[in-house]
Enzyme design. Structure first.
Site, PDB file in Angstrom:
ATOM      1  N   ASP A   1     -42.543  40.933  11.570  1.00  0.00           N
ATOM      2  CA  ASP A   1     -42.156  40.968  10.203  1.00  0.00           C
ATOM      3  C   ASP A   1     -41.574  40.009   9.978  1.00  0.00           C
ATOM      4  O   ASP A   1     -40.902  39.619   9.984  1.00  0.00           O
ATOM      5  CB  ASP A   1     -42.018  42.558   9.601  1.00  0.00           C
ATOM      6  CG  ASP A   1     -42.512  42.570   8.114  1.00  0.00           C
ATOM      7  OD1 ASP A   1     -43.687  42.790   7.731  1.00  0.00           O
ATOM      8  OD2 ASP A   1     -40.968  42.449   7.655  1.00  0.00           O
TER       9      ASP A   1
ATOM     10  N   GLU B   1     -45.856  36.910  11.522  1.00  0.00           N
ATOM     11  CA  GLU B   1     -46.461  36.221  10.223  1.00  0.00           C
ATOM     12  C   GLU B   1     -45.552  35.231   9.865  1.00  0.00           C
ATOM     13  O   GLU B   1     -44.754  35.273   9.882  1.00  0.00           O
ATOM     14  CB  GLU B   1     -45.552  37.067   9.057  1.00  0.00           C
ATOM     15  CG  GLU B   1     -46.428  38.528   8.752  1.00  0.00           C
ATOM     16  CD  GLU B   1     -46.102  39.654   7.940  1.00  0.00           C
ATOM     17  OE1 GLU B   1     -46.871  39.515   7.344  1.00  0.00           O
ATOM     18  OE2 GLU B   1     -44.760  39.799   7.500  1.00  0.00           O
TER      19      GLU B   1
END
Length: 726
Positions: A411, A440
């Site tokens: 994340d 990400e």
């Protein structure tokens, strides 16, 4: 503890520098020189090197020449005789502190029936004890720990302490704080305590099964789901709704007999299941899980499973064993498991065990000394610091070894530094090189130099990590953040060239970012933001449902047939909707749960996606691993109308059963005729209505694309041999 009323403050900000802050209300002429009194009683002179007027106070920057004795209280005395203790300040964020206290030995709890050993890293503490709560009668016992090398405190406590709750009590800057072990692998309800468990008792009876080979990341087809969402629908057919064990139930059925749950995942044909966060998180009261909903991006304890997914959150073994059973069930059905790993922030910085045990160390701060907020949730983990990096690396290795995790989705990975992500990859390679690592790669405003961030812009420095490709996403569907914007699949061909780049793996040779296709995670929908269907409701709401269904199938086909790693959001294949809720992280189950009735309504469309997955898995030409291979084999067919993207995967017999493949994507309902690369016989295995590896019909020279959709045409070895006169 002796209480001293401070009239000024002193902070150790560098390994040999103390900052003294004196209010102007004091008699400033009576303050200098300052002397530091060491724990031995020795007076050490401080040399004022800088003096700065702060308005209501004066700051003195002082140097000293002897080593500072961490773990002991020091005092500063002014010429007036007034005293203040030395608070451990910004020194914890210096390279010198990292070098002095980096520790690579064991941390956490080591249980045996005869004794339990406790080890915790707290280099700035002057005293540490472990608070033990007896598992049977609840008596509390405090056991002092002994300071050892590099700021590690430890003790061996005799006796059998299985199931005992524990936490550390540390004195830092003359304040006592209670903190859960940052390395706690088991916790009590709501993560209030660490718990001592016998890991031998968590072993499953059957050994882990051999998994289907996955030699390249591009062989993966990733399917993202929430443990709670997947089975919480009243008609999911699962007994253990919203629980780890819900993932273990086979042969479940939903409305109209539709296949649900684990059996559905296997039937769909995906290779990897990405589970949204299941490390212990805040936002759901484990004593009453149904009272609130949360995605899980509120990390509390990064080595222990979440309790709200367990059948008994009060039993520390339940969450461990049931999670292991869920992972094992997926693997026994040929599915690899990816952990959604949230190491970029904590739920509450000030209450975090990391902050309580080493204040100021684990988090980034801006130039003004304020906590950084690149994550947007109030704190950023300082992964570049050596013990913070170690905490992350140790955690992923623990999950990989103890739970058998096959991949990690990071994340907000762009908040982390490059060296940490390299260390993660290297450590996991030592466990199993096939473990996926992706995340990400957004460039967020955290105080880390741009060249240090693990962002997409730095992908060439992390060649074995993959990134969520937002350029792919927005080119295919339109801007995620401006709903009326329409991408290629929604009927706007203006971004056609960007889609072609995306289809080619977003490689540098085609105008993209990446070194090779292994770095591009291709998607149009995930748990974040609007679902694709809800985006279309805003952007293409003027179109009838049957037409929008065509568009969504087109978009999913582009994802599944492009070079790179395809990623699907659960329910995407049957038009998942959250009723327009853009950020459903704490919306109720009625918004978030997977709607199996909807799946039963669109069975034909689900079979279509299943067929596309089968096509991808049947032939390696869709899964090329290098930029050179893509350049050699992929050619875009031009000229074609703006509404068409067509490409030819040529001379690909080495990779699968077909010698040549043509893929055609068309985004308008008007028919067009597309010239094929040669006059030979082509087998259509996918059109706007059906897909799979079995030919539907044959065509020569031209294909009539009679509306919105995707067509896949192939040549078999036999057909190619005939054309070549063999």
């Amino acid at each position: 503890m002796l209480h001293i009323s401070r009239t000024f403050a002193a902070y150790l900000d560098e390994i040999d520098q103390i900052t003294v802050i004196v209010p102007k209300a004091r008699c400033l002429d009576n303050m200098e020189p300052f002397v530091m009194t060491a724990p031995s009683g020795e007076d050490i002179p401080l040399v004022v090197q800088q003096k700065e007027d702060l308005g209501d106070a004066v700051k003195y920057v002082c140097r000293f020449s002897v080593p500072f004795q961490f773990g002991e209280t020091h005092w500063i005395r002014a010429r007036s005789g007034e005293e203040s203790d030395v608070q451990i300040g910004a020194v914890v964020r210096t390279a010198a502190f990292d070098d002095q206290f980096f520790y690579d030995g064991k941390l956490g709890v080591e249980y045996a029936k005869e004794q339990t050993i406790f080890r915790v890293w707290a280099p700035t503490a002057t005293a540490v004890s472990v608070k033990l709560v007896h598992p049977d009668h609840g008596d509390v016992r405090y056991v002092p720990l002994v300071r050892g090398e590099r700021g590690v405190w430890s003790a061996a406590v005799p006796g059998d302490w299985e199931r005992a709750r524990y936490m550390y009590v540390a004195c830092i800057n003359r304040v006592w704080r209670e903190a859960v072990d940052p390395y706690a692998t088991a916790v009590s309800v709501n993560g209030e305590y660490g718990v001592i468990v016998d890991w031998e008792k968590t072993k499953l009876a059957k050994p882990a099964p051999p998994l289907p080979p996955c030699p390249s990341p591009t062989d993966a087809v990733i399917y993202e789901l929430s443990i709670r969402d997947f089975t919480s629908h009243p008609d999911s057919g699962a007994v253990w709704k919203g629980k780890y064990l819900g993932l273990t139930e086979e042969h479940t059925r939903g409305p109209n007999g539709t296949v649900t749950g684990l059996s559905y995942l296997k039937e769909l044909g995906v290779t990897h299941v990405q589970l949204m966060p299941f490390a212990d998180f805040a936002g759901v009261d484990e004593r009453d899980p149904q009272a609130a909903y949360n995605w899980g991006y509120n990390p509390l304890h990064l080595y222990a499973p979440e309790g709200s997914y367990a059948t008994d959150p009060h039993d520390p073994y339940a969450r461990i064993v049931e999670l292991k059973q869920a992972i094992r069930a997926l693997q026994e059905n040929g599915l690899r498991v990816v952990m959604d790993a949230v190491y970029n922030h904590v739920y509450d910085r000030e209450q975090s065990p990391l902050e309580k045990l080493v204040p100021g160390y684990y988090f980034r701060y801006d130039a003004y000394g304020r906590p950084a907020n690149g994550t947007g949730v109030g704190n950023d983990i300082a992964s570049e610091r050596r013990m913070a990096r170690r905490w992350i690396v140790d955690s992923v290795v623990f999950w990989a070894k103890e739970y058998g995790i096959n991949g990690f989705r990071f994340d907000l990975m762009g908040v982390h530094d490059i060296e940490t992500m390299k260390s993660v990859r290297d450590a996991l390679d030592a466990v199993d090189p096939s473990i996926l690592v992706y995340g990400e790669g957004w460039d967020l405003p955290t105080p880390l130099a741009p060249e240090q961030k693990a962002t997409m812009a730095n992908a060439k420095r992390l060649p074995r990590l993959a990134y969520f490709n937002d350029r792919f996403r927005d080119a295919v569907k339109g801007s995620t953040f401006y709903l009326p914007d329409r991408g290629f699949a929604l009927g706007d061909s203006a971004g056609r060239e960007q889609v072609k780049t995306a289809i080619a793996g977003s490689l540098q040779a085609f105008g993209g970012l990446f070194c090779h296709p292994l770095q591009s995670v291709n998607y149009v929908e995930c748990h974040d933001n609007h679902t694709f269907w809800d985006k279309m409701e805003a952007a293409n709401g003027h179109e009838p449902e049957w037409l929008r269904r065509k568009r969504q199938k087109l978009a999913t086909a582009i994802v599944l047939l492009a070079q790179g790693i395809p990623f699907l959001h659960s329910g995407q294949e049957f038009y998942r909707t959250k009723g327009g809720d853009e950020n459903s992280y704490r919306s109720p189950d009625a918004v978030n749960r997977l709607d199996w009735e909807r799946k039963s309504r669109y069975e034909d469309d689900v079979r279509y996606i299943q067929g596309l997955i089968a096509i991808r898995r049947a032939h390696g030409a869709f899964r090329l691993a290098t930029e050179v291979d893509v350049q050699r084999h992929l050619t875009f067919l031009e000229p074609t109308p703006p509404s068409v993207i067509a490409y030819w995967l040529r001379d690909v017999a080495l990779y699968g059963p077909w010698t040549d493949i043509v893929v055609i994507h068309h985004n308008e309902e008007t028919g067009v005729v597309i010239a094929l690369p040669d006059d030979g016989e082509w087998h259509v295995v996918c059109d706007g209505e059906q897909s799979g590896t079995v030919p539907l019909r044959q065509v020569r020279r031209f294909l009539d694309a009679d509306g919105i959709g995707t067509w896949v045409l192939v040549k078999t070895g036999a057909a190619a041999d005939v054309e070549n006169g063999k």
